[in-house]
Enzyme design. Structure first.
Site, PDB file in Angstrom:
ATOM      1  N   ASP A 139      27.495  30.117  57.209  1.00  0.00           N
ATOM      2  CA  ASP A 139      26.958  29.762  58.646  1.00  0.00           C
ATOM      3  C   ASP A 139      26.738  28.406  58.790  1.00  0.00           C
ATOM      4  O   ASP A 139      26.934  27.835  59.825  1.00  0.00           O
ATOM      5  CB  ASP A 139      25.671  30.517  58.687  1.00  0.00           C
ATOM      6  CG  ASP A 139      25.745  32.054  58.245  1.00  0.00           C
ATOM      7  OD1 ASP A 139      26.735  32.874  58.787  1.00  0.00           O
ATOM      8  OD2 ASP A 139      25.044  32.440  57.339  1.00  0.00           O
ATOM      9  N   HIS A 182      20.930  35.923  57.012  1.00  0.00           N
ATOM     10  CA  HIS A 182      22.245  36.004  57.217  1.00  0.00           C
ATOM     11  C   HIS A 182      22.864  37.052  57.898  1.00  0.00           C
ATOM     12  O   HIS A 182      23.272  37.889  57.314  1.00  0.00           O
ATOM     13  CB  HIS A 182      23.144  35.868  55.935  1.00  0.00           C
ATOM     14  CG  HIS A 182      24.662  36.126  56.044  1.00  0.00           C
ATOM     15  ND1 HIS A 182      25.319  35.302  56.723  1.00  0.00           N
ATOM     16  CD2 HIS A 182      25.501  37.085  55.768  1.00  0.00           C
ATOM     17  CE1 HIS A 182      26.735  35.639  56.791  1.00  0.00           C
ATOM     18  NE2 HIS A 182      26.637  36.748  56.329  1.00  0.00           N
TER      19      HIS A 182
HETATM   20  P1  NAX Z   1      35.704  44.193  49.809  1.00  0.00           P
HETATM   21  O1  NAX Z   1      35.357  45.324  50.236  1.00  0.00           O
HETATM   22  O2  NAX Z   1      37.188  43.565  49.961  1.00  0.00           O
HETATM   23  O3  NAX Z   1      35.334  43.898  48.397  1.00  0.00           O
HETATM   24  C1  NAX Z   1      34.159  44.596  47.786  1.00  0.00           C
HETATM   25  C2  NAX Z   1      34.397  44.701  46.274  1.00  0.00           C
HETATM   26  O4  NAX Z   1      33.233  45.070  45.726  1.00  0.00           O
HETATM   27  C3  NAX Z   1      35.467  46.047  45.891  1.00  0.00           C
HETATM   28  O5  NAX Z   1      36.363  45.631  45.158  1.00  0.00           O
HETATM   29  C4  NAX Z   1      34.330  47.046  45.578  1.00  0.00           C
HETATM   30  O6  NAX Z   1      35.111  47.889  44.592  1.00  0.00           O
HETATM   31  C5  NAX Z   1      33.212  46.344  44.668  1.00  0.00           C
HETATM   32  N1  NAX Z   1      31.936  46.840  44.593  1.00  0.00           N
HETATM   33  C6  NAX Z   1      31.337  47.652  45.235  1.00  0.00           C
HETATM   34  N2  NAX Z   1      30.350  48.035  44.741  1.00  0.00           N
HETATM   35  C7  NAX Z   1      30.297  47.466  43.323  1.00  0.00           C
HETATM   36  C8  NAX Z   1      29.197  47.440  42.231  1.00  0.00           C
HETATM   37  N3  NAX Z   1      28.545  48.336  42.199  1.00  0.00           N
HETATM   38  N4  NAX Z   1      29.696  46.652  41.349  1.00  0.00           N
HETATM   39  C9  NAX Z   1      30.678  45.890  41.300  1.00  0.00           C
HETATM   40  N5  NAX Z   1      31.592  45.789  42.250  1.00  0.00           N
HETATM   41  C10 NAX Z   1      31.398  46.463  43.385  1.00  0.00           C
HETATM   42  O7  NAX Z   1      34.682  43.056  50.624  1.00  0.00           O
HETATM   43  P2  NAX Z   1      34.855  41.378  50.556  1.00  0.00           P
HETATM   44  O8  NAX Z   1      35.486  41.132  51.831  1.00  0.00           O
HETATM   45  O9  NAX Z   1      35.140  40.894  49.158  1.00  0.00           O
HETATM   46  O10 NAX Z   1      33.060  41.044  50.938  1.00  0.00           O
HETATM   47  C11 NAX Z   1      32.270  41.630  49.946  1.00  0.00           C
HETATM   48  C12 NAX Z   1      30.696  41.264  50.621  1.00  0.00           C
HETATM   49  O11 NAX Z   1      30.415  39.917  50.971  1.00  0.00           O
HETATM   50  C13 NAX Z   1      30.447  42.144  51.724  1.00  0.00           C
HETATM   51  O12 NAX Z   1      29.283  42.934  51.495  1.00  0.00           O
HETATM   52  C14 NAX Z   1      30.480  41.333  53.073  1.00  0.00           C
HETATM   53  O13 NAX Z   1      29.850  42.139  53.936  1.00  0.00           O
HETATM   54  C15 NAX Z   1      29.919  40.177  52.499  1.00  0.00           C
HETATM   55  N6  NAX Z   1      30.193  38.900  53.189  1.00  0.00           N
HETATM   56  C16 NAX Z   1      29.262  37.990  53.150  1.00  0.00           C
HETATM   57  C17 NAX Z   1      29.131  36.614  53.881  1.00  0.00           C
HETATM   58  C18 NAX Z   1      28.017  35.798  53.674  1.00  0.00           C
HETATM   59  O14 NAX Z   1      28.144  34.514  54.409  1.00  0.00           O
HETATM   60  N7  NAX Z   1      26.725  36.009  52.890  1.00  0.00           N
HETATM   61  C19 NAX Z   1      30.229  36.362  54.605  1.00  0.00           C
HETATM   62  C20 NAX Z   1      31.704  37.015  54.046  1.00  0.00           C
HETATM   63  C21 NAX Z   1      31.499  38.760  53.819  1.00  0.00           C
HETATM   64  O15 NAX Z   1      31.287  39.598  54.997  1.00  0.00           O
END
Ligand code: NAX
Length: 324
Positions: free
Chosen positions: A159, A187
Protein backbone atom coordinates in the site's frame (compact mmCIF):
# COMPACT_ATOMS: atom_id res chain seq x y z
CA UNK A 1 30.90 -18.68 4.15
CA UNK A 2 28.78 -17.25 6.99
CA UNK A 3 26.09 -19.45 8.57
CA UNK A 4 23.01 -19.33 6.32
CA UNK A 5 19.92 -17.50 7.54
CA UNK A 6 16.87 -19.78 7.55
CA UNK A 7 13.93 -18.17 5.78
CA UNK A 8 10.58 -19.97 6.01
CA UNK A 9 7.94 -19.17 3.39
CA UNK A 10 4.39 -20.46 3.81
CA UNK A 11 2.14 -20.78 0.78
CA UNK A 12 5.33 -21.31 -1.17
CA UNK A 13 3.55 -22.88 -4.15
CA UNK A 14 1.18 -19.92 -4.57
CA UNK A 15 1.60 -17.02 -6.93
CA UNK A 16 3.27 -14.65 -4.44
CA UNK A 17 5.56 -17.52 -3.41
CA UNK A 18 6.58 -17.98 -7.03
CA UNK A 19 7.51 -14.31 -7.33
CA UNK A 20 9.17 -14.19 -3.91
CA UNK A 21 11.40 -17.24 -3.63
CA UNK A 22 13.75 -16.37 -6.48
CA UNK A 23 14.35 -12.92 -5.09
CA UNK A 24 15.09 -14.28 -1.61
CA UNK A 25 17.50 -16.84 -3.04
CA UNK A 26 19.27 -14.19 -5.10
CA UNK A 27 20.07 -12.15 -1.99
CA UNK A 28 17.53 -9.35 -2.27
CA UNK A 29 15.77 -10.10 1.03
CA UNK A 30 18.72 -9.86 3.37
CA UNK A 31 21.65 -8.58 1.34
CA UNK A 32 23.96 -9.73 -1.40
CA UNK A 33 26.48 -11.27 1.00
CA UNK A 34 24.04 -13.23 3.21
CA UNK A 35 23.60 -16.95 2.43
CA UNK A 36 20.08 -18.30 2.89
CA UNK A 37 18.45 -21.64 3.50
CA UNK A 38 14.84 -21.83 2.33
CA UNK A 39 12.10 -23.77 4.05
CA UNK A 40 8.89 -24.06 2.04
CA UNK A 41 5.70 -24.83 3.95
CA UNK A 42 2.65 -25.95 1.99
CA UNK A 43 -0.52 -27.92 2.51
CA UNK A 44 -0.14 -31.58 1.45
CA UNK A 45 -1.95 -31.10 -1.88
CA UNK A 46 0.49 -28.37 -2.92
CA UNK A 47 3.76 -29.95 -1.82
CA UNK A 48 4.36 -31.36 -5.30
CA UNK A 49 3.98 -27.92 -6.86
CA UNK A 50 6.43 -26.54 -4.26
CA UNK A 51 8.84 -29.27 -5.28
CA UNK A 52 8.57 -28.03 -8.85
CA UNK A 53 9.43 -24.49 -7.76
CA UNK A 54 12.38 -25.89 -5.78
CA UNK A 55 13.61 -27.61 -8.96
CA UNK A 56 13.59 -24.25 -10.70
CA UNK A 57 15.43 -22.66 -7.77
CA UNK A 58 18.09 -25.38 -8.14
CA UNK A 59 18.29 -24.58 -11.83
CA UNK A 60 19.22 -20.98 -11.05
CA UNK A 61 22.40 -22.13 -9.23
CA UNK A 62 22.10 -19.14 -6.89
CA UNK A 63 25.46 -18.70 -5.14
CA UNK A 64 23.76 -17.62 -1.87
CA UNK A 65 21.24 -20.48 -1.69
CA UNK A 66 22.62 -23.12 0.63
CA UNK A 67 19.62 -25.49 0.73
CA UNK A 68 15.88 -25.95 0.29
CA UNK A 69 13.54 -27.91 2.55
CA UNK A 70 9.91 -28.63 1.61
CA UNK A 71 7.36 -29.74 4.18
CA UNK A 72 3.71 -29.72 5.18
CA UNK A 73 4.62 -29.70 8.89
CA UNK A 74 4.84 -26.25 10.55
CA UNK A 75 7.06 -27.64 13.33
CA UNK A 76 9.66 -28.66 10.76
CA UNK A 77 9.25 -25.54 8.66
CA UNK A 78 9.81 -23.13 11.56
CA UNK A 79 12.53 -25.12 13.35
CA UNK A 80 15.45 -22.72 13.71
CA UNK A 81 13.80 -20.14 11.41
CA UNK A 82 15.29 -16.64 11.53
CA UNK A 83 12.79 -15.02 9.16
CA UNK A 84 9.25 -16.25 8.49
CA UNK A 85 7.11 -14.95 5.65
CA UNK A 86 3.54 -16.11 6.27
CA UNK A 87 1.99 -15.86 2.83
CA UNK A 88 -0.38 -18.84 2.68
CA UNK A 89 -3.88 -18.05 3.95
CA UNK A 90 -7.48 -19.06 3.42
CA UNK A 91 -9.02 -16.83 0.74
CA UNK A 92 -12.54 -15.46 1.11
CA UNK A 93 -14.92 -17.65 -0.88
CA UNK A 94 -18.31 -16.58 -2.25
CA UNK A 95 -20.88 -16.37 0.53
CA UNK A 96 -18.29 -16.55 3.31
CA UNK A 97 -19.05 -14.32 6.31
CA UNK A 98 -16.24 -12.41 7.99
CA UNK A 99 -16.47 -14.69 11.04
CA UNK A 100 -15.99 -17.77 8.81
CA UNK A 101 -12.98 -16.19 7.14
CA UNK A 102 -11.38 -15.19 10.43
CA UNK A 103 -12.11 -18.64 11.88
CA UNK A 104 -10.59 -20.47 8.91
CA UNK A 105 -7.46 -18.32 9.12
CA UNK A 106 -7.29 -18.83 12.86
CA UNK A 107 -6.94 -22.52 12.06
CA UNK A 108 -3.82 -21.68 10.05
CA UNK A 109 -2.19 -18.83 11.99
CA UNK A 110 -2.84 -20.18 15.50
CA UNK A 111 -0.88 -23.42 14.94
CA UNK A 112 1.80 -21.55 12.97
CA UNK A 113 2.21 -19.11 15.88
CA UNK A 114 2.57 -22.04 18.27
CA UNK A 115 5.15 -23.72 16.01
CA UNK A 116 7.11 -20.44 15.84
CA UNK A 117 6.90 -20.14 19.62
CA UNK A 118 8.31 -23.63 20.15
CA UNK A 119 10.79 -24.04 17.33
CA UNK A 120 11.97 -20.78 15.75
CA UNK A 121 15.37 -19.21 16.40
CA UNK A 122 15.67 -16.59 19.15
CA UNK A 123 16.01 -13.80 16.60
CA UNK A 124 12.89 -14.79 14.59
CA UNK A 125 11.24 -11.99 12.59
CA UNK A 126 7.76 -12.64 11.20
CA UNK A 127 6.01 -10.86 8.34
CA UNK A 128 2.39 -11.81 7.67
CA UNK A 129 1.26 -11.24 4.08
CA UNK A 130 -1.76 -13.59 3.94
CA UNK A 131 -5.06 -11.78 4.41
CA UNK A 132 -6.61 -10.52 6.61
CA UNK A 133 -2.95 -9.78 7.30
CA UNK A 134 -3.15 -7.61 10.44
CA UNK A 135 -5.48 -9.95 12.28
CA UNK A 136 -3.71 -13.09 11.09
CA UNK A 137 -0.52 -11.56 12.50
CA UNK A 138 -2.33 -10.86 15.78
CA UNK A 139 -3.49 -14.49 15.98
CA UNK A 140 0.05 -15.79 15.33
CA UNK A 141 1.55 -13.34 17.85
CA UNK A 142 -0.95 -14.21 20.57
CA UNK A 143 -0.14 -17.90 20.08
CA UNK A 144 3.57 -17.25 20.55
CA UNK A 145 3.78 -15.88 24.11
CA UNK A 146 7.52 -16.58 24.46
CA UNK A 147 8.47 -14.56 21.39
CA UNK A 148 8.78 -10.79 21.90
CA UNK A 149 5.60 -9.26 20.43
CA UNK A 150 7.53 -6.81 18.28
CA UNK A 151 8.81 -9.68 16.12
CA UNK A 152 5.34 -10.01 14.56
CA UNK A 153 4.45 -7.62 11.76
CA UNK A 154 1.97 -7.46 8.90
CA UNK A 155 2.47 -6.03 5.46
CA UNK A 156 1.26 -2.60 4.40
CA UNK A 157 4.37 -1.92 2.34
CA UNK A 158 2.54 -2.70 -0.89
CA UNK A 159 0.00 0.00 0.00
CA UNK A 160 2.89 2.33 0.87
CA UNK A 161 4.58 1.68 -2.48
CA UNK A 162 1.28 2.16 -4.32
CA UNK A 163 0.83 5.51 -2.56
CA UNK A 164 4.34 6.60 -3.59
CA UNK A 165 3.70 5.67 -7.17
CA UNK A 166 0.30 7.40 -7.38
CA UNK A 167 1.67 10.61 -5.85
CA UNK A 168 4.78 10.57 -8.05
CA UNK A 169 2.59 10.25 -11.15
CA UNK A 170 0.31 13.08 -10.00
CA UNK A 171 3.15 15.50 -9.29
CA UNK A 172 5.32 14.17 -12.12
CA UNK A 173 8.31 13.62 -9.86
CA UNK A 174 10.48 10.54 -9.39
CA UNK A 175 9.40 8.39 -6.43
CA UNK A 176 12.78 9.13 -4.86
CA UNK A 177 11.69 12.75 -4.28
CA UNK A 178 8.92 11.65 -1.92
CA UNK A 179 9.74 11.33 1.76
CA UNK A 180 7.79 10.32 4.85
CA UNK A 181 4.86 8.50 3.24
CA UNK A 182 2.66 6.70 5.76
CA UNK A 183 -0.11 4.10 5.62
CA UNK A 184 -2.13 3.99 8.84
CA UNK A 185 -4.42 1.23 10.11
CA UNK A 186 -5.57 -1.98 8.49
CA UNK A 187 -4.42 -3.53 5.21
CA UNK A 188 -7.96 -3.24 3.86
CA UNK A 189 -10.15 -0.71 2.11
CA UNK A 190 -10.26 1.37 5.33
CA UNK A 191 -6.49 2.01 5.32
CA UNK A 192 -5.41 5.65 5.39
CA UNK A 193 -2.59 6.75 3.08
CA UNK A 194 -1.46 10.04 4.66
CA UNK A 195 -0.22 12.97 2.56
CA UNK A 196 -0.15 15.41 5.51
CA UNK A 197 3.25 14.13 6.61
CA UNK A 198 4.58 13.04 3.24
CA UNK A 199 6.95 15.56 1.68
CA UNK A 200 7.86 16.25 -1.91
CA UNK A 201 10.84 18.47 -2.54
CA UNK A 202 10.85 19.35 1.18
CA UNK A 203 7.21 20.58 1.18
CA UNK A 204 4.11 18.83 2.53
CA UNK A 205 2.52 16.72 -0.21
CA UNK A 206 -1.08 17.53 0.79
CA UNK A 207 -0.37 21.22 0.02
CA UNK A 208 0.74 20.37 -3.50
CA UNK A 209 -2.42 18.56 -4.63
CA UNK A 210 -6.10 19.56 -4.73
CA UNK A 211 -7.96 18.42 -1.62
CA UNK A 212 -10.63 16.80 -3.87
CA UNK A 213 -7.94 14.73 -5.58
CA UNK A 214 -6.50 13.68 -2.24
CA UNK A 215 -9.90 12.66 -0.85
CA UNK A 216 -11.75 11.37 -3.92
CA UNK A 217 -9.00 9.97 -6.10
CA UNK A 218 -5.76 9.33 -4.22
CA UNK A 219 -7.10 7.60 -1.10
CA UNK A 220 -9.60 5.32 -2.90
CA UNK A 221 -7.14 4.51 -5.70
CA UNK A 222 -4.51 3.34 -3.21
CA UNK A 223 -7.03 1.54 -1.00
CA UNK A 224 -8.75 -0.23 -3.90
CA UNK A 225 -5.70 -0.90 -6.04
CA UNK A 226 -5.79 -4.61 -5.23
CA UNK A 227 -9.28 -4.90 -6.72
CA UNK A 228 -8.22 -2.91 -9.80
CA UNK A 229 -5.31 -5.32 -10.37
CA UNK A 230 -7.66 -8.31 -10.13
CA UNK A 231 -10.02 -6.66 -12.61
CA UNK A 232 -7.19 -6.02 -15.10
CA UNK A 233 -5.04 -9.12 -14.64
CA UNK A 234 -7.67 -11.69 -13.73
CA UNK A 235 -5.51 -12.56 -10.71
CA UNK A 236 -4.47 -10.73 -7.57
CA UNK A 237 -1.24 -8.77 -7.15
CA UNK A 238 1.68 -11.15 -6.90
CA UNK A 239 5.00 -9.71 -8.10
CA UNK A 240 4.28 -6.34 -6.49
CA UNK A 241 3.26 -8.08 -3.24
CA UNK A 242 6.46 -10.13 -3.30
CA UNK A 243 8.43 -6.96 -3.97
CA UNK A 244 6.83 -5.25 -0.98
CA UNK A 245 7.63 -8.23 1.26
CA UNK A 246 11.26 -7.98 0.17
CA UNK A 247 11.27 -4.22 0.90
CA UNK A 248 9.68 -4.75 4.34
CA UNK A 249 12.15 -7.36 5.56
CA UNK A 250 15.20 -5.74 3.93
CA UNK A 251 14.45 -2.45 5.70
CA UNK A 252 13.64 -4.20 9.01
CA UNK A 253 17.01 -5.95 8.95
CA UNK A 254 19.14 -3.24 7.39
CA UNK A 255 17.46 -0.09 8.73
CA UNK A 256 15.44 2.79 7.31
CA UNK A 257 14.50 6.33 8.35
CA UNK A 258 10.81 6.09 7.48
CA UNK A 259 8.43 3.55 6.00
CA UNK A 260 5.06 1.94 6.78
CA UNK A 261 4.59 -1.36 8.57
CA UNK A 262 1.85 -2.91 10.67
CA UNK A 263 3.41 -3.46 14.10
CA UNK A 264 2.07 -4.16 17.58
CA UNK A 265 0.69 -0.90 18.96
CA UNK A 266 2.10 0.48 22.20
CA UNK A 267 -0.87 2.86 22.40
CA UNK A 268 0.75 5.49 20.17
CA UNK A 269 -1.60 7.84 18.28
CA UNK A 270 -4.60 6.49 20.18
CA UNK A 271 -4.34 3.01 18.62
CA UNK A 272 -5.28 0.52 21.36
CA UNK A 273 -2.29 -1.30 22.78
CA UNK A 274 -1.76 -4.76 21.32
CA UNK A 275 -3.51 -4.22 17.97
CA UNK A 276 -1.32 -4.84 14.93
CA UNK A 277 -1.86 -1.63 13.01
CA UNK A 278 0.11 0.21 10.34
CA UNK A 279 2.18 3.18 11.51
CA UNK A 280 5.01 5.34 10.28
CA UNK A 281 8.08 3.42 11.45
CA UNK A 282 11.83 3.65 11.34
CA UNK A 283 14.12 0.64 11.71
CA UNK A 284 17.51 0.41 13.39
CA UNK A 285 19.44 -2.46 14.93
CA UNK A 286 16.93 -4.98 13.55
CA UNK A 287 13.94 -3.36 15.27
CA UNK A 288 11.02 -1.29 14.06
CA UNK A 289 10.14 1.73 16.13
CA UNK A 290 6.96 3.82 15.71
CA UNK A 291 7.85 7.38 14.71
CA UNK A 292 6.54 9.61 17.47
CA UNK A 293 5.38 13.19 17.83
CA UNK A 294 3.46 13.71 14.57
CA UNK A 295 0.53 16.10 14.70
CA UNK A 296 -2.67 14.50 13.47
CA UNK A 297 -5.25 16.87 11.92
CA UNK A 298 -9.00 16.22 12.18
CA UNK A 299 -9.32 14.69 8.69
CA UNK A 300 -6.51 12.21 9.37
CA UNK A 301 -7.87 11.48 12.86
CA UNK A 302 -11.23 10.40 11.44
CA UNK A 303 -9.61 8.16 8.84
CA UNK A 304 -7.20 6.54 11.31
CA UNK A 305 -9.99 5.99 13.81
CA UNK A 306 -12.21 4.31 11.18
CA UNK A 307 -9.50 1.85 10.19
CA UNK A 308 -8.53 1.15 13.80
CA UNK A 309 -12.19 0.57 14.62
CA UNK A 310 -12.25 -2.16 11.97
CA UNK A 311 -9.12 -3.73 13.49
CA UNK A 312 -10.72 -3.64 16.93
CA UNK A 313 -13.81 -5.40 15.54
CA UNK A 314 -11.62 -8.06 13.92
CA UNK A 315 -9.77 -8.55 17.20
CA UNK A 316 -13.06 -8.87 19.11
CA UNK A 317 -14.31 -11.40 16.53
CA UNK A 318 -11.23 -13.64 16.81
CA UNK A 319 -11.31 -13.30 20.60
CA UNK A 320 -14.94 -14.44 20.67
CA UNK A 321 -13.97 -17.42 18.48
CA UNK A 322 -11.35 -18.33 21.11
CA UNK A 323 -8.50 -17.81 18.62
CA UNK A 324 -6.54 -15.40 20.80
P1 NAX B 1 -2.36 -18.28 -3.81
O1 NAX B 1 -3.73 -18.83 -3.62
O2 NAX B 1 -1.76 -18.25 -5.17
O3 NAX B 1 -1.35 -19.08 -2.89
C1 NAX B 1 -1.59 -19.35 -1.54
C2 NAX B 1 -0.85 -20.61 -1.20
O4 NAX B 1 -0.97 -20.82 0.20
C3 NAX B 1 -1.40 -21.87 -1.89
O5 NAX B 1 -0.35 -22.54 -2.56
C4 NAX B 1 -1.95 -22.68 -0.72
O6 NAX B 1 -1.80 -24.08 -0.95
C5 NAX B 1 -1.09 -22.19 0.42
N1 NAX B 1 -1.63 -22.45 1.75
C6 NAX B 1 -2.93 -22.40 2.15
N2 NAX B 1 -3.03 -22.76 3.44
C7 NAX B 1 -1.77 -23.02 3.88
C8 NAX B 1 -1.23 -23.45 5.11
N3 NAX B 1 -2.02 -23.70 6.14
N4 NAX B 1 0.10 -23.63 5.20
C9 NAX B 1 0.89 -23.42 4.15
N5 NAX B 1 0.44 -23.02 2.93
C10 NAX B 1 -0.88 -22.82 2.81
O7 NAX B 1 -2.38 -16.84 -3.15
P2 NAX B 1 -1.36 -15.62 -3.37
O8 NAX B 1 -1.78 -14.81 -4.52
O9 NAX B 1 0.03 -16.14 -3.33
O10 NAX B 1 -1.68 -14.73 -2.07
C11 NAX B 1 -1.37 -15.18 -0.78
C12 NAX B 1 -2.00 -14.29 0.26
O11 NAX B 1 -1.48 -12.97 0.17
C13 NAX B 1 -3.51 -14.16 0.15
O12 NAX B 1 -4.07 -14.26 1.44
C14 NAX B 1 -3.69 -12.75 -0.37
O13 NAX B 1 -4.94 -12.21 -0.01
C15 NAX B 1 -2.55 -12.06 0.32
N6 NAX B 1 -2.14 -10.74 -0.20
C16 NAX B 1 -1.72 -9.81 0.68
C17 NAX B 1 -1.25 -8.57 0.28
C18 NAX B 1 -0.78 -7.56 1.28
O14 NAX B 1 -0.46 -6.45 0.86
N7 NAX B 1 -0.72 -7.84 2.59
C19 NAX B 1 -1.23 -8.20 -1.15
C20 NAX B 1 -1.28 -9.36 -2.08
C21 NAX B 1 -2.17 -10.50 -1.64
O15 NAX B 1 -3.50 -10.18 -1.98
Amino acid sequence: MATPVKVTVTGAAGQIGYALLFRIASGQLLGSNVPVKLSLLEIPQAVKAAEGTAMELDDCAFPLLSGIEITDDPNTAFAGANVALLVGAMPRKAGMERGDLLGANGGIFGPQGKAINEHAADDIKVLVVGNPANTNALIAQQNAPDVPADRFTAMTRLDHNRALSQLAAKLQVPVTEIKNMTIWGNHSATQYPDLYHAEVGGKIAAEQVESEWLRDTFIPTVAKRGAAIIEARGASSAASAANAAIDHVYDWVNGTDWTSAAVVSDGSYGVPEGLISSFPVRAAGGRFEIIQGLEIDAFSRDRIDASVRELTEERDAVASLGLI
